[in-house]
Write a protein that holds these residues in place. Structure first.
Motif, PDB file in Angstrom:
ATOM      1  N   GLN A 143      -7.651  -1.225  -4.071  1.00  0.00           N
ATOM      2  CA  GLN A 143      -6.296  -0.667  -4.056  1.00  0.00           C
ATOM      3  C   GLN A 143      -6.220   0.593  -4.916  1.00  0.00           C
ATOM      4  OE1 GLN A 143      -3.782  -3.986  -5.301  1.00  0.00           O
ATOM      5  NE2 GLN A 143      -3.522  -4.608  -3.171  1.00  0.00           N
ATOM      6  N   ALA A 144      -5.067   1.238  -4.876  1.00  0.00           N
ATOM      7  CA  ALA A 144      -4.838   2.420  -5.718  1.00  0.00           C
ATOM      8  C   ALA A 144      -5.014   2.026  -7.182  1.00  0.00           C
ATOM      9  CB  ALA A 144      -3.428   2.964  -5.489  1.00  0.00           C
ATOM     10  N   THR A 145      -5.347   3.006  -8.013  1.00  0.00           N
ATOM     11  CA  THR A 145      -5.458   2.719  -9.447  1.00  0.00           C
ATOM     12  C   THR A 145      -4.057   2.532 -10.025  1.00  0.00           C
ATOM     13  OG1 THR A 145      -5.302   5.035 -10.099  1.00  0.00           O
ATOM     14  CG2 THR A 145      -7.516   4.169  -9.629  1.00  0.00           C
ATOM     15  N   ARG A 146      -4.028   1.884 -11.157  1.00  0.00           N
ATOM     16  CA  ARG A 146      -2.763   1.682 -11.873  1.00  0.00           C
ATOM     17  C   ARG A 146      -2.089   3.040 -12.130  1.00  0.00           C
ATOM     18  NH1 ARG A 146      -2.586  -1.263 -17.782  1.00  0.00           N
ATOM     19  NH2 ARG A 146      -0.333  -1.566 -17.863  1.00  0.00           N
ATOM     20  N   GLU A 147      -2.898   4.024 -12.539  1.00  0.00           N
ATOM     21  CA  GLU A 147      -2.363   5.363 -12.850  1.00  0.00           C
ATOM     22  C   GLU A 147      -1.733   6.010 -11.614  1.00  0.00           C
ATOM     23  OE1 GLU A 147      -4.891   3.928 -15.816  1.00  0.00           O
ATOM     24  OE2 GLU A 147      -5.442   4.259 -13.704  1.00  0.00           O
ATOM     25  N   ASP A 148      -2.374   5.862 -10.454  1.00  0.00           N
ATOM     26  CA  ASP A 148      -1.832   6.450  -9.218  1.00  0.00           C
ATOM     27  C   ASP A 148      -0.487   5.836  -8.846  1.00  0.00           C
ATOM     28  OD1 ASP A 148      -3.893   8.216  -8.893  1.00  0.00           O
ATOM     29  OD2 ASP A 148      -5.005   6.992  -7.453  1.00  0.00           O
ATOM     30  N   LYS A 176       2.294   7.119 -11.241  1.00  0.00           N
ATOM     31  CA  LYS A 176       2.677   8.516 -10.967  1.00  0.00           C
ATOM     32  C   LYS A 176       3.857   8.611 -10.001  1.00  0.00           C
ATOM     33  CE  LYS A 176      -1.836  10.620 -11.358  1.00  0.00           C
ATOM     34  NZ  LYS A 176      -2.964  10.980 -10.514  1.00  0.00           N
ATOM     35  N   ILE A 177       3.961   7.668  -9.065  1.00  0.00           N
ATOM     36  CA  ILE A 177       5.012   7.760  -8.042  1.00  0.00           C
ATOM     37  C   ILE A 177       6.252   6.945  -8.401  1.00  0.00           C
ATOM     38  CG2 ILE A 177       3.371   8.213  -6.167  1.00  0.00           C
ATOM     39  CD1 ILE A 177       3.844   5.213  -5.332  1.00  0.00           C
ATOM     40  N   ALA A 178       6.250   6.307  -9.570  1.00  0.00           N
ATOM     41  CA  ALA A 178       7.342   5.390  -9.931  1.00  0.00           C
ATOM     42  C   ALA A 178       8.582   6.122 -10.428  1.00  0.00           C
ATOM     43  CB  ALA A 178       6.856   4.422 -11.000  1.00  0.00           C
ATOM     44  N   ASP A 179       9.731   5.724  -9.903  1.00  0.00           N
ATOM     45  CA  ASP A 179      11.016   6.110 -10.506  1.00  0.00           C
ATOM     46  C   ASP A 179      11.400   5.081 -11.559  1.00  0.00           C
ATOM     47  OD1 ASP A 179      11.743   8.439  -8.824  1.00  0.00           O
ATOM     48  OD2 ASP A 179      11.713   6.952  -7.219  1.00  0.00           O
ATOM     49  N   ILE A 180      11.050   3.822 -11.290  1.00  0.00           N
ATOM     50  CA  ILE A 180      11.329   2.720 -12.209  1.00  0.00           C
ATOM     51  C   ILE A 180      10.049   1.893 -12.339  1.00  0.00           C
ATOM     52  CG2 ILE A 180      12.727   0.651 -12.642  1.00  0.00           C
ATOM     53  CD1 ILE A 180      14.850   1.817 -10.731  1.00  0.00           C
ATOM     54  N   VAL A 181       9.651   1.597 -13.572  1.00  0.00           N
ATOM     55  CA  VAL A 181       8.483   0.746 -13.806  1.00  0.00           C
ATOM     56  C   VAL A 181       8.961  -0.597 -14.356  1.00  0.00           C
ATOM     57  CG1 VAL A 181       6.323   0.468 -15.106  1.00  0.00           C
ATOM     58  CG2 VAL A 181       7.001   2.737 -14.269  1.00  0.00           C
ATOM     59  N   LEU A 192       0.814  -1.221   0.000  1.00  0.00           N
ATOM     60  CA  LEU A 192       0.000   0.000   0.000  1.00  0.00           C
ATOM     61  C   LEU A 192       0.849   1.275   0.000  1.00  0.00           C
ATOM     62  CD1 LEU A 192      -2.813  -1.104   2.502  1.00  0.00           C
ATOM     63  CD2 LEU A 192      -2.753  -1.325   0.010  1.00  0.00           C
ATOM     64  N   LEU A 193       1.962   1.226  -0.689  1.00  0.00           N
ATOM     65  CA  LEU A 193       2.880   2.374  -0.726  1.00  0.00           C
ATOM     66  C   LEU A 193       2.192   3.611  -1.317  1.00  0.00           C
ATOM     67  CD1 LEU A 193       6.596   2.084  -1.746  1.00  0.00           C
ATOM     68  CD2 LEU A 193       5.261   4.051  -2.450  1.00  0.00           C
ATOM     69  N   ALA A 194       1.498   3.429  -2.438  1.00  0.00           N
ATOM     70  CA  ALA A 194       0.814   4.574  -3.071  1.00  0.00           C
ATOM     71  C   ALA A 194      -0.347   5.054  -2.219  1.00  0.00           C
ATOM     72  CB  ALA A 194       0.323   4.188  -4.466  1.00  0.00           C
ATOM     73  N   GLU A 195      -1.128   4.099  -1.690  1.00  0.00           N
ATOM     74  CA  GLU A 195      -2.316   4.449  -0.911  1.00  0.00           C
ATOM     75  C   GLU A 195      -1.956   5.263   0.334  1.00  0.00           C
ATOM     76  OE1 GLU A 195      -3.321   0.624  -3.060  1.00  0.00           O
ATOM     77  OE2 GLU A 195      -1.572   1.627  -2.292  1.00  0.00           O
ATOM     78  N   ASN A 196      -0.815   4.946   0.944  1.00  0.00           N
ATOM     79  CA  ASN A 196      -0.419   5.610   2.191  1.00  0.00           C
ATOM     80  C   ASN A 196       0.585   6.745   1.977  1.00  0.00           C
ATOM     81  OD1 ASN A 196      -2.109   3.993   3.760  1.00  0.00           O
ATOM     82  ND2 ASN A 196      -0.577   2.383   3.940  1.00  0.00           N
ATOM     83  N   ALA A 253       1.109  -4.322 -14.288  1.00  0.00           N
ATOM     84  CA  ALA A 253       0.414  -5.208 -15.229  1.00  0.00           C
ATOM     85  C   ALA A 253      -1.009  -4.691 -15.357  1.00  0.00           C
ATOM     86  CB  ALA A 253       0.426  -6.654 -14.723  1.00  0.00           C
ATOM     87  N   SER A 254      -1.623  -4.940 -16.500  1.00  0.00           N
ATOM     88  CA  SER A 254      -2.989  -4.468 -16.721  1.00  0.00           C
ATOM     89  C   SER A 254      -3.950  -5.156 -15.757  1.00  0.00           C
ATOM     90  CB  SER A 254      -3.426  -4.764 -18.157  1.00  0.00           C
ATOM     91  OG  SER A 254      -3.585  -6.167 -18.321  1.00  0.00           O
ATOM     92  N   ASP A 255      -5.074  -4.508 -15.517  1.00  0.00           N
ATOM     93  CA  ASP A 255      -6.095  -5.107 -14.650  1.00  0.00           C
ATOM     94  C   ASP A 255      -6.551  -6.454 -15.211  1.00  0.00           C
ATOM     95  OD1 ASP A 255      -5.850  -2.860 -13.127  1.00  0.00           O
ATOM     96  OD2 ASP A 255      -7.851  -2.059 -13.530  1.00  0.00           O
ATOM     97  N   ARG A 256      -6.629  -6.565 -16.526  1.00  0.00           N
ATOM     98  CA  ARG A 256      -7.069  -7.823 -17.146  1.00  0.00           C
ATOM     99  C   ARG A 256      -6.077  -8.957 -16.857  1.00  0.00           C
ATOM    100  NH1 ARG A 256      -8.322  -8.033 -23.513  1.00  0.00           N
ATOM    101  NH2 ARG A 256      -6.064  -8.148 -23.634  1.00  0.00           N
ATOM    102  N   THR A 257      -4.785  -8.647 -16.973  1.00  0.00           N
ATOM    103  CA  THR A 257      -3.747  -9.656 -16.687  1.00  0.00           C
ATOM    104  C   THR A 257      -3.785 -10.053 -15.218  1.00  0.00           C
ATOM    105  OG1 THR A 257      -2.313  -8.812 -18.437  1.00  0.00           O
ATOM    106  CG2 THR A 257      -1.249 -10.059 -16.679  1.00  0.00           C
TER     107      THR A 257
END
Length: 201
Positions: free
Chosen positions: A159-164, A167-172, A114-118, A132-136
């Protein structure tokens, strides 16, 4: 020391990435695992939970009945806050202890669902998001974990959305393929983390 926050939605493959980083020499601190450890039988955490929520939250063997506790706290924000008051400081103490025990030049990877959520991104030198996509993710949860589709959808939506997260990623780390693909991606991530450590030295 380089502090790396690792996150990803349920079914994204975050745990697989954590395992591969550990195999390359990272010190992995798993927040979920610690949260379970601090409420094991015989701990002060479990004693306080029993005092706060009653003996019905314990199984016959004296361990915590997580499902029963979840039914109580997720229906009442005050009770959830009380649970967090018990668990979070103990998790924080254990994380600090493990961090102190790590070598000064270590790459410490904090596996935090929950890094993004918190809003925890500022705590880390780098944030790695397994994507990964929601479908995957839904296919993995129903196919590999045997989860009912509506339960899997509910967990993803909670959970947080994929987009959220992105937004906080340095590396994806894109993870739509197989484990060989993932190995190659993790090797690239490891090289980038080591470059970051060298730059900071």
């Amino acid at each position: 020391m380089v502090k790396v926050g690792l996150t990803g939605g349920i079914g994204s493959g975050k745990s697989e990435v954590a395992r591969r980083l550990a195999a390359r020499g990272a010190v992995v601190i798993d927040a979920d695992k610690i949260a379970r450890e601090v409420v094991e039988p015989g701990t002060s955490g479990l004693a306080l939970i029993e005092a706060a929520f009653g003996p019905q939250v314990l199984r016959e063997d004296g361990s915590l009945d997580r499902e029963k506790l979840g039914q109580i706290v997720f229906a009442d924000s005050g009770k959830l806050a009380r649970l967090n008051e018990i668990v979070h400081p103990r998790v924080g103490e254990r994380v600090a202890e493990l961090q102190r025990a790590a070598p000064a030049d270590a790459v410490v990877v904090y596996d935090v669902p929950l890094l993004a959520e918190n809003n925890l991104a500022p705590m880390y030198d780098l944030v790695v998001v397994v994507d990964a996509s929601d479908r995957t993710r839904l296919a993995r949860l129903t196919g590999l974990r045997g989860m009912a589709e509506q339960d899997a959808v509910a967990r993803i939506k909670a959970q947080a959305t994929r987009e959220d997260r992105l937004k906080i990623a340095d590396i994806v780390v894109p993870n739509e393929g197989d484990l060989d693909d993932l190995d190659a991606r993790v090797e690239e991530v490891w090289a980038r983390i080591r470059r970051h450590r060298t730059a900071d030295a």
